[in-house]
Motif scaffolding. Structure first.
Motif, PDB file in Angstrom:
ATOM      1  N   SER A  80     -55.519 110.565  -8.637  1.00 55.71           N
ATOM      2  CA  SER A  80     -55.091 111.924  -8.974  1.00 55.71           C
ATOM      3  C   SER A  80     -55.265 112.111 -10.482  1.00 55.71           C
ATOM      4  CB  SER A  80     -53.635 112.155  -8.568  1.00 55.71           C
ATOM      5  OG  SER A  80     -52.771 111.250  -9.253  1.00 55.71           O
ATOM      6  N   TRP A  81     -55.208 113.360 -10.889  1.00 56.96           N
ATOM      7  CA  TRP A  81     -55.407 113.686 -12.298  1.00 56.96           C
ATOM      8  C   TRP A  81     -54.165 114.362 -12.840  1.00 56.96           C
ATOM      9  CZ3 TRP A  81     -56.727 118.840 -14.446  1.00 56.96           C
ATOM     10  CH2 TRP A  81     -56.922 118.783 -15.834  1.00 56.96           C
ATOM     11  N   HIS A  82     -53.543 113.691 -13.811  1.00 52.14           N
ATOM     12  CA  HIS A  82     -52.362 114.249 -14.459  1.00 52.14           C
ATOM     13  C   HIS A  82     -52.381 113.866 -15.938  1.00 52.14           C
ATOM     14  CE1 HIS A  82     -51.004 114.144 -10.211  1.00 52.14           C
ATOM     15  NE2 HIS A  82     -50.408 115.280 -10.547  1.00 52.14           N
ATOM     16  N   TYR A  83     -51.709 114.655 -16.757  1.00 49.38           N
ATOM     17  CA  TYR A  83     -51.651 114.402 -18.189  1.00 49.38           C
ATOM     18  C   TYR A  83     -50.353 114.962 -18.745  1.00 49.38           C
ATOM     19  CZ  TYR A  83     -53.096 119.301 -18.371  1.00 49.38           C
ATOM     20  OH  TYR A  83     -53.159 120.654 -18.183  1.00 49.38           O
ATOM     21  N   ILE A  84     -49.955 114.451 -19.904  1.00 48.26           N
ATOM     22  CA  ILE A  84     -48.761 114.943 -20.575  1.00 48.26           C
ATOM     23  C   ILE A  84     -49.151 116.134 -21.439  1.00 48.26           C
ATOM     24  CG2 ILE A  84     -46.910 114.398 -22.202  1.00 48.26           C
ATOM     25  CD1 ILE A  84     -47.129 111.487 -21.320  1.00 48.26           C
ATOM     26  N   GLN A  85     -48.619 117.293 -21.099  1.00 46.41           N
ATOM     27  CA  GLN A  85     -48.922 118.499 -21.861  1.00 46.41           C
ATOM     28  C   GLN A  85     -47.996 118.645 -23.062  1.00 46.41           C
ATOM     29  OE1 GLN A  85     -51.466 120.943 -21.331  1.00 46.41           O
ATOM     30  NE2 GLN A  85     -50.748 121.260 -23.401  1.00 46.41           N
ATOM     31  N   ALA A  86     -46.745 118.275 -22.899  1.00 45.91           N
ATOM     32  CA  ALA A  86     -45.777 118.335 -23.991  1.00 45.91           C
ATOM     33  C   ALA A  86     -44.733 117.256 -23.758  1.00 45.91           C
ATOM     34  CB  ALA A  86     -45.123 119.708 -24.070  1.00 45.91           C
ATOM     35  N   PHE A  87     -44.120 116.817 -24.849  1.00 53.92           N
ATOM     36  CA  PHE A  87     -43.212 115.677 -24.791  1.00 53.92           C
ATOM     37  C   PHE A  87     -42.108 115.923 -25.810  1.00 53.92           C
ATOM     38  CE2 PHE A  87     -42.792 111.082 -26.394  1.00 53.92           C
ATOM     39  CZ  PHE A  87     -41.700 110.850 -25.573  1.00 53.92           C
ATOM     40  N   VAL A  88     -40.856 116.035 -25.313  1.00 51.13           N
ATOM     41  CA  VAL A  88     -39.745 116.393 -26.192  1.00 51.13           C
ATOM     42  C   VAL A  88     -38.573 115.459 -25.926  1.00 51.13           C
ATOM     43  CG1 VAL A  88     -38.140 118.195 -26.886  1.00 51.13           C
ATOM     44  CG2 VAL A  88     -40.469 118.806 -26.227  1.00 51.13           C
ATOM     45  N   ALA A  89     -38.002 114.921 -27.001  1.00 50.28           N
ATOM     46  CA  ALA A  89     -36.818 114.072 -26.889  1.00 50.28           C
ATOM     47  C   ALA A  89     -35.556 114.920 -26.993  1.00 50.28           C
ATOM     48  CB  ALA A  89     -36.832 113.011 -27.977  1.00 50.28           C
ATOM     49  N   GLN A  90     -34.496 114.486 -26.298  1.00 48.26           N
ATOM     50  CA  GLN A  90     -33.228 115.205 -26.300  1.00 48.26           C
ATOM     51  C   GLN A  90     -32.175 114.417 -27.088  1.00 48.26           C
ATOM     52  OE1 GLN A  90     -33.120 118.360 -24.375  1.00 48.26           O
ATOM     53  NE2 GLN A  90     -35.274 117.833 -24.707  1.00 48.26           N
ATOM     54  N   GLU A  91     -31.121 115.117 -27.521  1.00 52.06           N
ATOM     55  CA  GLU A  91     -30.085 114.489 -28.337  1.00 52.06           C
ATOM     56  C   GLU A  91     -29.348 113.378 -27.601  1.00 52.06           C
ATOM     57  OE1 GLU A  91     -29.255 114.767 -31.478  1.00 52.06           O
ATOM     58  OE2 GLU A  91     -30.821 116.244 -31.904  1.00 52.06           O
ATOM     59  N   ASP A  92     -29.309 113.444 -26.266  1.00 55.11           N
ATOM     60  CA  ASP A  92     -28.581 112.425 -25.509  1.00 55.11           C
ATOM     61  C   ASP A  92     -29.406 111.171 -25.258  1.00 55.11           C
ATOM     62  OD1 ASP A  92     -30.410 113.360 -23.706  1.00 55.11           O
ATOM     63  OD2 ASP A  92     -28.972 114.029 -22.203  1.00 55.11           O
TER      64      ASP A  92
END
Length: 817
Positions: free
Chosen positions: A213-225
């Motif tokens: 299958s074809w997948h990719y990370i479009q955006a990556f954000v860390a959270q305060e927790d």
């Protein structure tokens, strides 16, 4: 800790740049636009004090080794400290070393700390070491091995939250040593480090590494927790949540992301935690900005961005505390408030004495400060070195007064920007400011720059130095109004240049009413060549003569190869447009027999190429078309003598004649200038403007020209002589190493001889004989294109269509004289 690791500190150089704040003042005040009075002078003097920032520079000495290419990929602020991630490559030897350094300072740029990023959990040290010590850097097997092994590890999309740094790691491995057992591995990980570069965990993203299958990370954000959210695109769209230990959830559907994923551009995290996204419309012409809320999984409605932002560039997007978009392009740093009609400039690179095309990373701090990093090319070691630090806005009253010259144009070449910066740093009396008219253009109206420029010039606001675009500007109107300085007179008065021998035929081609109004550093000649055995030893011919020769050739022979109708009249306008338009008198002759002859030939050309044109062995046929006499004429741009080796001895393989484009004037070759410059006749700083621009006519500049012909006769002859010798390059020991000219015909490589002295003499004589300048007018070309359709379809005769073109073109030319 290894002995080779150096503990580095930062040295904060909190000084104004030398040229910006030189203390000398010119008591005369002066007038940057001659004859316009003190108000105009004050207005232009103020331009030099706009958007000025000083750089408190971090000292990166010791962070890079010789041969390293370095870039800052990420900068963020957390808990009163600035964190920047430096990515370093080294391409020496048999390895491609990639390593990362985390740089941390307080918000004043002091108390610096540097950490080597740990690249893998298998490495229990805090530093990433190259090659065999960790196996984490890129490696290529020894040359003597059968096949090769390639291994690469890279990290991207860094983000920081709390006391952790996150990044996306890509691991790629290939082993070709055993042809029967090819080994291939391509994995993606999400990694987490502490604020000293020690890896806490790395989580394999098997979902992304599945080859079915074809997948990719479009955006990556860390959270305060401590969790992290990945927005996933590809066969399925959604999000994956990583908990604080790196355990990944299943793919969760997310609403409204399809449009963003399909035409995505950039992302940035907003102060409130939402994700700001920019994406293209369905036609890929317009761009929109929207926000995505991680809590509700809702994407807001997109807001159309002004097309001027796209036209001028939006690099390295960041978001400030107010939610405004901060970005850079080759002019400086800009702020855009969503919904406004245009961006607002914050910083000018040139006014701040910096030669930059963009910033690699930006961190907004407050209205008067930001952190920025850029890469500067090291010409001695052929690599990029990191520069940057804290930028602070300078109040206009703190900037010394100087005489100001305005340099304007739609496109300002990078080498000219650098010269302006160097000049401003060194001059105690004058400064040059740039007016980049491209800021007015959009994809909807790319001519808006010229409209604004013309308006400024006609209204008395002409720049002291004007970059001339011969394709979109006509200087005749400005000359007739006495707005341009006589460059020929300035050369005659110049002690050095008055003794220099120039290519006078080029000057003659560019003169108006016997005077030269442009500084012309270089030029090229555009012509057509054919086999001497076929076209004879002629130097010009008419379209009727060309068609007569064509009629004696086999049926499949063409005059211009695969030229289409539209391409033909585009060539007609450039090669002989001034045969049919006299801009000085407004006379046009599109109803002449010569133009009608061109119309009739155009009708024999195809309207478009067949769909299967590029199938089969088309390129082999393309290579051999001249040698096999299937095409009589080749378009030839003489901008480099050595390149003619390939054209004459390669494409044709025998002696050629510079016959030119068929026309009735007797000259089928034209002079085209590269970037040229005009000076304002009324400038109070004309002497200073000439002193700056005369450099482009000196041997210092002329001797360094490549892929363009020098205007200096001495440098022209020296460049020509190189084509009679084999090409060469300088090896690592500084020695010149010769190699052969090679060319491909019918899929066979052949070695070509350099030009003979006789060939070179013929070429030089032809260049020296050309006294006609290229002419191009898009508006008149559009008239021709619009009216020719009726002739192609047989609805009107050639003479009727020619009369209509004549009437419309004459009206346009006279209205714009």
């Amino acid at each position: 800790m290894k002995m080779w690791k150096r503990v580095l500190g930062f040295v904060l150089a909190a000084t104004l740049l030398a040229g910006l704040c030189a203390c000398n003042k010119n008591p005369q005040g002066g007038n940057a636009l001659g004859g316009q009075g003190g108000k105009k002078n004050s207005a232009n003097a103020a331009l030099a004090k706009e958007y000025v920032y000083r750089l408190q520079e971090f000292d990166f000495n010791g962070l890079q080794e010789k041969g390293d290419d370095a870039y800052v990929r990420f900068v963020s602020e957390h808990d009163g400290r600035i964190y920047a991630m430096m990515q370093i490559y080294n391409y020496t030897g048999n390895s491609d070393n990639r390593r990362y350094k985390l740089i941390s300072t307080n918000t004043e740029g002091a108390d610096a700390k540097v950490y080597d990023m740990q690249m893998s959990m298998e490495d229990d040290q805090q530093e990433s070491v190259p090659d065999e010590e960790t196996g984490a850097a890129d490696t290529i097997a020894e040359p003597e091995a059968e096949g090769y092994v390639y291994e690469s590890t890279s990290i991207s999309d860094f983000t920081i939250s709390g006391d952790r740094i996150y990044g996306e790691k890509s691991y790629y491995f290939e082993d070709y040593r055993d042809p029967d057992n090819y080994v291939h591995e391509n994995n993606t990980y999400i990694c987490c480090w502490d604020l000293e570069g020690k890896m806490i965990w790395e989580s394999p993203m098997d979902y992304l590494s599945n080859e079915e299958s074809w997948h990719y990370i479009q955006a990556f954000v860390a959270q305060e927790d401590g969790t992290a959210i990945l927005l996933i695109g590809g066969d399925d769209c959604g999000k994956i949540v990583l908990d604080a230990e790196g355990k990944a959830s299943d793919l969760q559907p997310a609403k409204g992301l399809d449009k963003f994923f399909e035409n995505s551009n950039t992302t940035a995290v907003m102060p409130d935690g939402r994700l700001l996204v920019t994406y293209y419309g369905e036609d890929w012409q317009d761009m929109y900005v929207a926000t995505y809320d991680f809590d509700t999984d809702i994407m807001s409605e997109g807001v159309l961005l002004p097309s001027s932002l796209l036209y001028n560039g939006m690099g390295n997007l960041a978001v400030d505390a107010d939610g405004d978009m901060i970005f850079s392009n080759n002019q400086g740093v800009f702020k855009y408030h969503i919904g406004d009609e245009a961006a607002v400039q914050m910083m000018s690179f040139v006014n701040s004495d910096l030669y930059l095309n963009s910033l690699n990373a930006i961190l907004p701090m407050d209205d008067g400060h930001f952190v920025g990093f850029y890469s500067e090319y090291d010409e001695e070691n052929y690599n990029s070195i990191v520069r940057g630090g804290i930028f602070t806005k300078v109040a206009p009253e703190d900037i010394p007064d100087k005489e100001v010259l305005v340099l304007g144009g739609n496109y300002i070449p990078s080498d000219l920007r650098k010269r302006v910066v160097d000049y401003n740093k060194s001059s105690n009396t004058h400064r040059i400011v740039l007016k980049d008219y491209s800021q007015y253009s959009t994809y909807d109206d790319y001519m808006a720059a010229y409209t604004q420029m013309n308006s400024d010039i006609i209204s008395g606001n002409m720049p002291d130095i004007l970059i001339v675009d011969s394709y979109n500007m006509s200087l005749d109107n400005y000359i007739s109004k006495g707005l341009l300085a006589d460059i020929g007179a300035l050369i005659e008065k110049d002690e050095e240049l008055s003794k220099t021998e120039f290519m006078e035929n080029v000057f003659e081609a560019c003169k108006v009413n016997g005077k030269l109004y442009e500084i012309i550093p270089s030029f090229y000649v555009q012509t057509y060549i054919g086999k001497k055995a076929l076209v004879g030893d002629r130097t010009s011919w008419t379209m009727e003569e060309a068609r007569q020769l064509l009629s004696t050739m086999p049926e499949e022979t063409t005059l211009f190869g695969d030229m289409m109708r539209g391409e033909f009249f585009n060539m007609v306008m450039g090669m002989c447009g001034n045969d049919f338009i006299d801009v000085s008198t407004g006379k046009c002759s599109f109803d002449s027999a010569e133009f009608i002859s061109l119309m009739e030939f155009a009708k024999t050309l195809p309207e478009e190429r067949p769909e299967d044109y590029y199938e089969g062995d088309w390129y082999t046929a393309y290579q051999s078309q001249y040698r096999e006499n299937r095409t009589l004429l080749a378009s030839c741009y003489i901008s480099d003598f050595q390149n003619l080796v390939y054209t004459i001895n390669g494409s044709f393989g025998e002696e050629v004649s510079f016959v030119g484009f068929p026309n009735a004037s007797g000259q089928g070759s034209v002079i085209s200038t590269n970037t040229s410059y005009a000076l304002a006749a009324g400038s109070a700083n004309l002497d200073a403007a000439w002193d700056f621009m005369r450099y482009y006519l000196t041997d210092e500049y002329q001797s360094g020209l490549s892929w363009q012909l020098p205007i200096s006769k001495k440098q022209f002859d020296e460049q020509a002589l190189k084509a009679t010798k084999k090409p060469s390059y300088e090896d690592g020991d500084g020695k010149q190493v010769e190699y052969d000219y090679t060319w491909w015909i019918n899929d066979e490589e052949m070695i070509l001889d350099p030009l003979t002295t006789e060939q070179l003499d013929t070429i030089k004589a032809h260049i020296a004989s050309v006294t006609k300048r290229t002419y191009y007018n898009e508006y008149v070309l559009n008239i021709i294109t619009e009216e020719m359709d009726a002739f192609y379809k047989g609805q009107k005769s050639a003479s009727d269509v020619a009369s209509i073109i004549q009437s419309r073109a004459k009206l346009y030319v006279n209205e714009n004289r």
